[in-house]
Design a protein around this motif. Structure first.
Motif, PDB file in Angstrom:
ATOM      1  N   SER A   1      26.640  37.331  35.876  1.00  0.00           N
ATOM      2  CA  SER A   1      27.669  36.750  35.022  1.00  0.00           C
ATOM      3  C   SER A   1      28.516  35.807  35.871  1.00  0.00           C
ATOM      4  N   LEU A   2      29.249  34.942  35.212  1.00  0.00           N
ATOM      5  CA  LEU A   2      30.154  34.047  35.926  1.00  0.00           C
ATOM      6  C   LEU A   2      31.176  34.869  36.697  1.00  0.00           C
ATOM      7  N   ALA A   3      31.636  35.961  36.124  1.00  0.00           N
ATOM      8  CA  ALA A   3      32.615  36.822  36.790  1.00  0.00           C
ATOM      9  C   ALA A   3      32.041  37.387  38.089  1.00  0.00           C
ATOM     10  N   THR A   4      30.791  37.818  38.055  1.00  0.00           N
ATOM     11  CA  THR A   4      30.156  38.351  39.263  1.00  0.00           C
ATOM     12  C   THR A   4      30.019  37.257  40.314  1.00  0.00           C
ATOM     13  N   ALA A   5      29.552  36.089  39.915  1.00  0.00           N
ATOM     14  CA  ALA A   5      29.391  34.979  40.856  1.00  0.00           C
ATOM     15  C   ALA A   5      30.735  34.618  41.487  1.00  0.00           C
ATOM     16  N   MET A   6      31.796  34.612  40.685  1.00  0.00           N
ATOM     17  CA  MET A   6      33.121  34.287  41.210  1.00  0.00           C
ATOM     18  C   MET A   6      33.617  35.369  42.167  1.00  0.00           C
ATOM     19  N   LYS A   7      33.399  36.638  41.834  1.00  0.00           N
ATOM     20  CA  LYS A   7      33.799  37.734  42.724  1.00  0.00           C
ATOM     21  C   LYS A   7      33.086  37.626  44.060  1.00  0.00           C
ATOM     22  N   VAL A   8      31.794  37.379  44.018  1.00  0.00           N
ATOM     23  CA  VAL A   8      31.005  37.272  45.244  1.00  0.00           C
ATOM     24  C   VAL A   8      31.471  36.071  46.064  1.00  0.00           C
ATOM     25  N   ALA A   9      31.613  34.924  45.423  1.00  0.00           N
ATOM     26  CA  ALA A   9      32.064  33.725  46.139  1.00  0.00           C
ATOM     27  C   ALA A   9      33.420  33.975  46.792  1.00  0.00           C
ATOM     28  N   ASN A  10      34.347  34.557  46.056  1.00  0.00           N
ATOM     29  CA  ASN A  10      35.674  34.835  46.607  1.00  0.00           C
ATOM     30  C   ASN A  10      35.608  35.792  47.783  1.00  0.00           C
ATOM     31  N   ALA A  11      34.812  36.847  47.664  1.00  0.00           N
ATOM     32  CA  ALA A  11      34.676  37.810  48.753  1.00  0.00           C
ATOM     33  C   ALA A  11      34.043  37.174  49.990  1.00  0.00           C
ATOM     34  N   LEU A  12      33.236  36.135  49.788  1.00  0.00           N
ATOM     35  CA  LEU A  12      32.617  35.424  50.910  1.00  0.00           C
ATOM     36  C   LEU A  12      33.527  34.328  51.472  1.00  0.00           C
ATOM     37  N   GLY A  13      34.689  34.145  50.845  1.00  0.00           N
ATOM     38  CA  GLY A  13      35.627  33.144  51.318  1.00  0.00           C
ATOM     39  C   GLY A  13      35.462  31.783  50.665  1.00  0.00           C
ATOM     40  N   TYR A  14      34.808  31.743  49.521  1.00  0.00           N
ATOM     41  CA  TYR A  14      34.581  30.495  48.787  1.00  0.00           C
ATOM     42  C   TYR A  14      35.151  30.631  47.385  1.00  0.00           C
ATOM     43  N   GLN A  15      35.265  29.514  46.696  1.00  0.00           N
ATOM     44  CA  GLN A  15      35.667  29.547  45.297  1.00  0.00           C
ATOM     45  C   GLN A  15      34.765  28.596  44.514  1.00  0.00           C
ATOM     46  N   LEU A  16      34.502  28.992  43.289  1.00  0.00           N
ATOM     47  CA  LEU A  16      33.709  28.130  42.422  1.00  0.00           C
ATOM     48  C   LEU A  16      34.656  27.170  41.728  1.00  0.00           C
TER      49      LEU A  16
END
Length: 101
Positions: free
Chosen positions: A79-94
């Motif tokens: 989901s978009l929410a999962t992708a955003m959580k992962v990106a944020n945890a990796l230090g990135y933002q969508l």
């Protein structure tokens, strides 16, 4: 006279093995994002997660390791929410930016 052939063994190629620095990771994610392919981006996030520490990422996102592996695989559909959580945890933002920029 018959010569004995040496049996070769190979490891499966994994891009995560080559993402050693933050610069490597940033370049990899940027290159993958240029394809504008959601499956490739999910796989790229999974590759970066494996290069870092997927167990730590699971704790930071509140998702299970197994769930992350599944969602961030070629067969996954995060989901978009999962992708955003992962990106944020990796230090990135969508972000959404105008096309062509």
């Amino acid at each position: 006279m018959k010569m004995a052939l040496k049996k070769e063994s190979f490891r499966r190629y994994d891009s995560a093995d080559y993402l050693k620095s933050e610069e490597d990771i940033a370049a990899y994610l940027e290159a993958c994002s240029e394809a504008n392919d959601p499956v490739l981006m999910a796989v790229a996030l999974g590759t970066v997660a494996r290069a870092r520490n997927i167990s730590q990422l699971a704790r930071e996102t509140g998702l299970t390791r197994e769930g992350l592996y599944k969602a961030l695989s070629a067969e996954g559909n995060p989901s978009l929410a999962t992708a955003m959580k992962v990106a944020n945890a990796l230090g990135y933002q969508l972000r959404l930016v105008p096309a062509g920029h």
